[in-house]
Scaffold this active site. Structure first.
Site, PDB file in Angstrom:
ATOM      1  CD  GLU A 130       1.856  -7.357 -22.166  1.00  0.00           C
ATOM      2  OE1 GLU A 130       2.327  -6.094 -22.141  1.00  0.00           O
ATOM      3  OE2 GLU A 130       1.376  -7.107 -22.096  1.00  0.00           O
ATOM      4  CD  GLU A 279       0.759 -10.269 -17.623  1.00  0.00           C
ATOM      5  OE1 GLU A 279       0.192  -8.806 -17.841  1.00  0.00           O
ATOM      6  OE2 GLU A 279       1.873  -9.417 -17.508  1.00  0.00           O
TER       7      GLU A 279
END
Length: 499
Positions: A130, A279
């Site tokens: 991220e 995720e």
């Protein structure tokens, strides 16, 4: 349950959905437990030994795992298992990967080294985690794409590029819909990184690599109390009023989020680029919405849809590769996003299942096979000494314990949130005591604490006994900064306990 009034109720999600979590994948239209994937995080004070975790993965038929580094002991434990692995380069190393020779060396040490018969089945390299998160304020914007290019080129040069693909797991905040048209079909890249995302998507497409995204419906509830609860799940609860986008109906936030990404990809000229959900999951403590019941409800719906290859409205009847987040609870994860961060595991810190679930998506929920051979410390807890003359110092000592140990279960709406001050003190003292391997000095707190062999747990609040250090295989802080930080923490603890 609050009902959806109109598209505006979705705006907070469309503008910002945080991410994290892991997977399950199916193929051929039939649910296959042997294709299941998990995120295996290791930010814990007392880690399960990698060999025990790997055996647990095998016992539950899990054939895919996503890591957050390339730890040698973890990869060695995975060798010869046939489990597909996504290894990772942490964000702090991205700058170094902009040097091609360094990237080549990383690939040699962490990928090529394990590429032999009976080695590790590495499928992906996650370049960062991220890195474009808005909260990072552009810290990694200039280094991520060059790092991605160098790693993929190094894989190609090593003769591995056909089977190992470099990708960048991204938070769902890299795309959004405009405030004046908050629907999935209007999805575009976040303006500050639009050009960068377009270049990166082109590179991924050129190298037949997938786009990896982390999607968290839970975050929608956490960020907005007015978000319609049922819209976070897949079972079409009474609180769901479909959101209609150009004739396409959306009944859950996962589909709407995913299709917003597809719209952004399409606008970049790559609407058919494969998407891996790196995720997705639901925590079980640390927030009023983080409960076992909600987690089980979420996974039941998600796994059934994945098993049926239902896809999403824009990509219907398609297999989606998904990694559930996560495998185990992690008691030293940062709680900056929220106290729930330490409770994402479908299993407890010690590999014991929290609730029934069916990884095949058939709805026949049973408990997962727990970790075997786990060794625990002695059945000794640390609790408040109510006869202490220092009760006026109780608050300071609780605060001290919770500065270093995990007290997130004590928060409002959490599993231990309803206790009185004595109960809070006992929980905090015990958390610190276990974190310090039950050392004698760690159960004193200026005479306010005492050890006991009587379990102080309640029906809702578990007082942990930690994994034995002889079997836990701790990962200590490494490097000069880590050593200094560890020394400072130790000194602060010692001075306080001896005060």
């Amino acid at each position: 349950m609050k009902r959806m009034a109109n598209l505006a109720a979705l705006r907070p999600w469309l503008l910002l959905v945080a991410a994290m979590a892991a997977a399950a994948s199916w193929s051929g239209g039939v649910a296959r437990v042997d294709a299941l994937g998990m995120n295996w995080g290791t930010q814990a004070t007392h880690q399960l030994p990698p060999k025990i975790v790997v055996q647990m993965l095998k016992d539950n038929g899990i054939k895919k795992v996503k890591l957050f580094d390339a730890d040698e002991s973890t990869l060695s434990a995975l060798a010869g298992t046939g489990i597909e692995v996504m290894v990772a380069i942490p964000n702090v190393l991205l700058d170094r990967m902009t040097d091609y020779d360094t990237a080549k060396e990383w690939v040699r040490r962490n990928v090529s080294r394990y590429n032999f018969d009976g080695g590790v089945t590495i499928k992906y390299v996650a370049v960062g985690n991220e890195p474009f998160l808005a909260a990072y304020n552009g810290t990694f914007d200039k280094v991520t794409f060059p790092a991605l290019q160098n790693i993929q080129n190094a894989l190609d040069e090593a003769g591995l590029g056909d089977t190992v693909k470099a990708t960048v797991p991204l938070n769902a905040d890299v795309y959004m819909s405009p405030t004046d048209n908050p629907v999935p079909s209007a999805g575009r890249w976040r303006p500050d990184i639009s050009d960068l995302m377009t270049q990166m998507v082109q590179f991924l497409s050129n190298h037949s690599a997938p786009f990896t995204v982390n999607i968290y419906p839970f975050i929608s509830l956490f960020l907005n109390d007015n978000f319609p609860v049922d819209f976070a799940f897949f079972d079409g609860g009474a609180g769901v009023t479909p959101v209609v986008d150009n004739g396409v109906s959306y009944t859950n936030v996962f589909d709407a989020n995913f299709d917003t990404l597809v719209a952004a990809l399409k606008a970049s000229g790559h609407g058919d680029l494969p998407v891996v959900v790196g995720e997705v999951g639901w925590p079980t403590d640390g927030d009023k919405h983080a409960t076992n019941a909600y987690a089980q409800r979420f996974y039941n719906g998600l796994l059934k849809r994945l098993a049926a290859n239902a896809g999403t409205p824009v990509r219907p009847n398609q297999y989606i590769e998904v990694y559930l987040f996560g495998l185990l609870d992690e008691d030293i994860k940062s709680v900056a996003p929220g106290n729930f961060e330490r409770h994402w595991g479908i299993l407890r810190y010690d590999g014991q299942p929290k609730y029934p679930m069916d990884l095949t998506g058939q709805g026949q929920n049973t408990m997962l096979v727990p970790a075997q051979g786990v060794e625990y410390m002695s059945r000794t807890w640390c609790v408040i000494n109510t006869e202490s003359p220092n009760m006026d110092k109780l608050a300071d000592n609780i605060n001290f314990a919770c500065t270093f140990a995990d007290c997130t279960a004590l928060g409002y709406g959490s599993t231990c949130g309803g206790m009185d001050s004595n109960g809070n003190a006992s929980y905090a003292f015990n958390a610190f005591f276990q974190m310090k391997d039950q050392a004698d000095l760690s159960c004193d707190f200026q005479g306010l604490a005492r050890p006991t062999q009587t379990d102080p747990s309640t029906n809702t609040c578990n007082f942990t006994i930690q994994i034995a250090t002889t079997s836990a295989g701790h990962r200590r802080l490494a490097g000069p900064v880590g050593i200094v930080a560890a020394a400072a923490v130790f000194l602060a603890q010692l001075m306080f306990l001896l005060h």
